[in-house]
Design a protein around this motif. Structure first.
Motif, PDB file in Angstrom:
ATOM      1  N   ALA A  82      32.950 -56.396   2.549  1.00 36.00           N
ATOM      2  CA  ALA A  82      33.109 -54.944   2.720  1.00 36.00           C
ATOM      3  C   ALA A  82      34.592 -54.575   2.832  1.00 36.00           C
ATOM      4  O   ALA A  82      35.028 -53.566   2.263  1.00 36.00           O
ATOM      5  CB  ALA A  82      32.338 -54.469   3.947  1.00 36.00           C
ATOM      6  N   ILE A  83      35.350 -55.383   3.522  1.00 38.60           N
ATOM      7  CA  ILE A  83      36.793 -55.134   3.624  1.00 38.60           C
ATOM      8  C   ILE A  83      37.437 -55.282   2.252  1.00 38.60           C
ATOM      9  O   ILE A  83      38.218 -54.426   1.824  1.00 38.60           O
ATOM     10  CB  ILE A  83      37.440 -56.087   4.647  1.00 38.60           C
ATOM     11  CG1 ILE A  83      36.951 -55.758   6.060  1.00 38.60           C
ATOM     12  CG2 ILE A  83      38.973 -56.011   4.567  1.00 38.60           C
ATOM     13  CD1 ILE A  83      37.292 -56.821   7.095  1.00 38.60           C
ATOM     14  N   ALA A  84      37.095 -56.360   1.544  1.00 34.65           N
ATOM     15  CA  ALA A  84      37.663 -56.587   0.206  1.00 34.65           C
ATOM     16  C   ALA A  84      37.315 -55.442  -0.737  1.00 34.65           C
ATOM     17  O   ALA A  84      38.159 -54.999  -1.529  1.00 34.65           O
ATOM     18  CB  ALA A  84      37.171 -57.917  -0.356  1.00 34.65           C
ATOM     19  N   ARG A  85      36.091 -54.931  -0.656  1.00 34.38           N
ATOM     20  CA  ARG A  85      35.673 -53.809  -1.511  1.00 34.38           C
ATOM     21  C   ARG A  85      36.499 -52.566  -1.209  1.00 34.38           C
ATOM     22  O   ARG A  85      36.982 -51.883  -2.114  1.00 34.38           O
ATOM     23  CB  ARG A  85      34.194 -53.529  -1.310  1.00 34.38           C
ATOM     24  CG  ARG A  85      33.681 -52.351  -2.113  1.00 34.38           C
ATOM     25  CD  ARG A  85      32.167 -52.164  -1.934  1.00 34.38           C
ATOM     26  NE  ARG A  85      31.744 -50.947  -2.584  1.00 34.38           N
ATOM     27  CZ  ARG A  85      31.714 -49.748  -2.001  1.00 34.38           C
ATOM     28  NH1 ARG A  85      32.055 -49.613  -0.732  1.00 34.38           N
ATOM     29  NH2 ARG A  85      31.328 -48.685  -2.670  1.00 34.38           N
ATOM     30  N   ALA A  86      36.668 -52.245   0.075  1.00 33.74           N
ATOM     31  CA  ALA A  86      37.459 -51.075   0.453  1.00 33.74           C
ATOM     32  C   ALA A  86      38.893 -51.210  -0.051  1.00 33.74           C
ATOM     33  O   ALA A  86      39.475 -50.244  -0.566  1.00 33.74           O
ATOM     34  CB  ALA A  86      37.430 -50.878   1.968  1.00 33.74           C
ATOM     35  N   GLU A  91      45.592 -41.660   1.364  1.00 33.46           N
ATOM     36  CA  GLU A  91      46.554 -40.725   1.960  1.00 33.46           C
ATOM     37  C   GLU A  91      46.911 -41.118   3.389  1.00 33.46           C
ATOM     38  O   GLU A  91      47.384 -40.316   4.180  1.00 33.46           O
ATOM     39  CB  GLU A  91      46.032 -39.296   1.880  1.00 33.46           C
ATOM     40  CG  GLU A  91      46.027 -38.777   0.458  1.00 33.46           C
ATOM     41  CD  GLU A  91      46.068 -37.261   0.360  1.00 33.46           C
ATOM     42  OE1 GLU A  91      46.359 -36.577   1.363  1.00 33.46           O
ATOM     43  OE2 GLU A  91      45.812 -36.759  -0.748  1.00 33.46           O
ATOM     44  N   SER A  92      46.657 -42.389   3.726  1.00 30.69           N
ATOM     45  CA  SER A  92      47.037 -42.990   5.014  1.00 30.69           C
ATOM     46  C   SER A  92      46.202 -42.538   6.205  1.00 30.69           C
ATOM     47  O   SER A  92      46.604 -42.730   7.351  1.00 30.69           O
ATOM     48  CB  SER A  92      48.528 -42.795   5.313  1.00 30.69           C
ATOM     49  OG  SER A  92      49.302 -43.463   4.344  1.00 30.69           O
ATOM     50  N   ASN A  93      45.030 -41.940   5.971  1.00 32.03           N
ATOM     51  CA  ASN A  93      44.125 -41.605   7.067  1.00 32.03           C
ATOM     52  C   ASN A  93      43.400 -42.872   7.504  1.00 32.03           C
ATOM     53  O   ASN A  93      42.783 -43.550   6.687  1.00 32.03           O
ATOM     54  CB  ASN A  93      43.104 -40.552   6.628  1.00 32.03           C
ATOM     55  CG  ASN A  93      43.778 -39.275   6.207  1.00 32.03           C
ATOM     56  OD1 ASN A  93      44.447 -38.636   6.993  1.00 32.03           O
ATOM     57  ND2 ASN A  93      43.607 -38.917   4.945  1.00 32.03           N
ATOM     58  N   GLU A  94      43.464 -43.173   8.798  1.00 32.18           N
ATOM     59  CA  GLU A  94      42.835 -44.381   9.310  1.00 32.18           C
ATOM     60  C   GLU A  94      41.315 -44.235   9.378  1.00 32.18           C
ATOM     61  O   GLU A  94      40.793 -43.165   9.648  1.00 32.18           O
ATOM     62  CB  GLU A  94      43.361 -44.713  10.711  1.00 32.18           C
ATOM     63  CG  GLU A  94      44.835 -45.017  10.770  1.00 32.18           C
ATOM     64  CD  GLU A  94      45.729 -43.802  10.946  1.00 32.18           C
ATOM     65  OE1 GLU A  94      46.948 -43.951  10.770  1.00 32.18           O
ATOM     66  OE2 GLU A  94      45.199 -42.704  11.232  1.00 32.18           O
ATOM     67  N   PHE A  95      40.634 -45.355   9.147  1.00 34.12           N
ATOM     68  CA  PHE A  95      39.196 -45.478   9.362  1.00 34.12           C
ATOM     69  C   PHE A  95      38.919 -46.936   9.684  1.00 34.12           C
ATOM     70  O   PHE A  95      39.750 -47.808   9.454  1.00 34.12           O
ATOM     71  CB  PHE A  95      38.367 -44.978   8.171  1.00 34.12           C
ATOM     72  CG  PHE A  95      38.501 -45.801   6.914  1.00 34.12           C
ATOM     73  CD1 PHE A  95      37.557 -46.775   6.600  1.00 34.12           C
ATOM     74  CD2 PHE A  95      39.543 -45.591   6.027  1.00 34.12           C
ATOM     75  CE1 PHE A  95      37.661 -47.522   5.436  1.00 34.12           C
ATOM     76  CE2 PHE A  95      39.661 -46.318   4.864  1.00 34.12           C
ATOM     77  CZ  PHE A  95      38.721 -47.289   4.563  1.00 34.12           C
ATOM     78  N   CYS A  96      37.769 -47.206  10.259  1.00 34.02           N
ATOM     79  CA  CYS A  96      37.428 -48.577  10.636  1.00 34.02           C
ATOM     80  C   CYS A  96      36.130 -49.010   9.966  1.00 34.02           C
ATOM     81  O   CYS A  96      35.184 -48.221   9.855  1.00 34.02           O
ATOM     82  CB  CYS A  96      37.236 -48.707  12.145  1.00 34.02           C
ATOM     83  SG  CYS A  96      38.739 -48.453  13.093  1.00 34.02           S
ATOM     84  N   LEU A  97      36.099 -50.259   9.560  1.00 34.24           N
ATOM     85  CA  LEU A  97      34.837 -50.922   9.243  1.00 34.24           C
ATOM     86  C   LEU A  97      34.489 -51.728  10.483  1.00 34.24           C
ATOM     87  O   LEU A  97      35.314 -52.508  10.985  1.00 34.24           O
ATOM     88  CB  LEU A  97      34.983 -51.833   8.030  1.00 34.24           C
ATOM     89  CG  LEU A  97      35.294 -51.134   6.704  1.00 34.24           C
ATOM     90  CD1 LEU A  97      35.379 -52.147   5.570  1.00 34.24           C
ATOM     91  CD2 LEU A  97      34.253 -50.086   6.364  1.00 34.24           C
ATOM     92  N   VAL A  98      33.292 -51.499  11.025  1.00 30.69           N
ATOM     93  CA  VAL A  98      32.862 -52.149  12.265  1.00 30.69           C
ATOM     94  C   VAL A  98      31.612 -52.972  11.999  1.00 30.69           C
ATOM     95  O   VAL A  98      30.808 -52.645  11.133  1.00 30.69           O
ATOM     96  CB  VAL A  98      32.624 -51.116  13.397  1.00 30.69           C
ATOM     97  CG1 VAL A  98      33.899 -50.357  13.711  1.00 30.69           C
ATOM     98  CG2 VAL A  98      31.517 -50.152  13.041  1.00 30.69           C
ATOM     99  N   VAL A 103      29.142 -51.902   8.990  1.00 27.28           N
ATOM    100  CA  VAL A 103      28.750 -52.853   7.945  1.00 27.28           C
ATOM    101  C   VAL A 103      28.123 -54.064   8.628  1.00 27.28           C
ATOM    102  O   VAL A 103      28.477 -54.391   9.763  1.00 27.28           O
ATOM    103  CB  VAL A 103      29.954 -53.290   7.064  1.00 27.28           C
ATOM    104  CG1 VAL A 103      30.541 -52.104   6.318  1.00 27.28           C
ATOM    105  CG2 VAL A 103      31.021 -53.988   7.880  1.00 27.28           C
ATOM    106  N   PRO A 104      27.177 -54.740   7.977  1.00 24.79           N
ATOM    107  CA  PRO A 104      26.584 -55.929   8.584  1.00 24.79           C
ATOM    108  C   PRO A 104      27.622 -57.038   8.783  1.00 24.79           C
ATOM    109  O   PRO A 104      28.504 -57.242   7.945  1.00 24.79           O
ATOM    110  CB  PRO A 104      25.515 -56.355   7.578  1.00 24.79           C
ATOM    111  CG  PRO A 104      25.215 -55.111   6.795  1.00 24.79           C
ATOM    112  CD  PRO A 104      26.516 -54.370   6.727  1.00 24.79           C
ATOM    113  N   TYR A 105      27.500 -57.764   9.864  1.00 24.14           N
ATOM    114  CA  TYR A 105      28.421 -58.848  10.191  1.00 24.14           C
ATOM    115  C   TYR A 105      28.529 -59.846   9.048  1.00 24.14           C
ATOM    116  O   TYR A 105      29.626 -60.304   8.721  1.00 24.14           O
ATOM    117  CB  TYR A 105      27.938 -59.554  11.473  1.00 24.14           C
ATOM    118  CG  TYR A 105      28.815 -60.698  11.900  1.00 24.14           C
ATOM    119  CD1 TYR A 105      29.953 -60.451  12.668  1.00 24.14           C
ATOM    120  CD2 TYR A 105      28.522 -62.008  11.537  1.00 24.14           C
ATOM    121  CE1 TYR A 105      30.781 -61.492  13.064  1.00 24.14           C
ATOM    122  CE2 TYR A 105      29.352 -63.052  11.925  1.00 24.14           C
ATOM    123  CZ  TYR A 105      30.473 -62.791  12.685  1.00 24.14           C
ATOM    124  OH  TYR A 105      31.295 -63.822  13.065  1.00 24.14           O
TER     125      TYR A 105
END
Length: 122
Positions: A82-86, A110-117, A74-76
């Motif tokens: 983007a975090i709030a939307r997720a 379902e507790s699967n990890e992912f990252c917004l970078v 996601v753009p800086y």
């Protein structure tokens, strides 16, 4: 063209084991876009977004931290939004794993990890 180039595999889709393929597929569709469909075996397929995902029903619950996860860029300038939307879509923060300066670790429903970078010239 090198003959070996045809032998190098490319990622087709990422399969995600889960307890509720339709529900988890719908979350990911809202998060990254694409179109959902279900095949004859009950696999929910997400296509047309940045990565193809297959959601496959398994009877056992998730036990430990993922050994593989998605990093979604996601753009800086809009990282907080983007975090709030997720989070609004059903993700939860995973600060217990790592709280980084260039990414936010989250968990899907379902507790699967992912990252917004972010960063790196975005």
């Amino acid at each position: 063209m090198d003959d070996d180039a045809q032998l190098v595999p490319r990622i087709s889709v990422l399969a995600v084991d889960c307890s509720d393929p339709r529900k988890l597929g719908a979350f990911w569709q809202r998060l990254i876009g694409g179109t959902l469909s279900e095949d004859d075996d009950g696999v929910v397929e997400l296509r047309g977004g940045p990565v193809g995902l297959d959601f496959v029903h398994v009877p056992e619950p998730k036990q430990t931290k993922n050994r593989l996860h998605l990093d979604l860029a996601v753009p800086y300038a809009v990282r907080a939004e983007a975090i709030a939307r997720a989070l609004a879509l059903g993700a939860t923060r995973a600060d217990d794993i790592y709280a980084g300066g260039h990414w936010q670790v989250l968990r899907d429903p379902e507790s699967n990890e992912f990252c917004l970078v972010w960063g790196g010239g975005m």
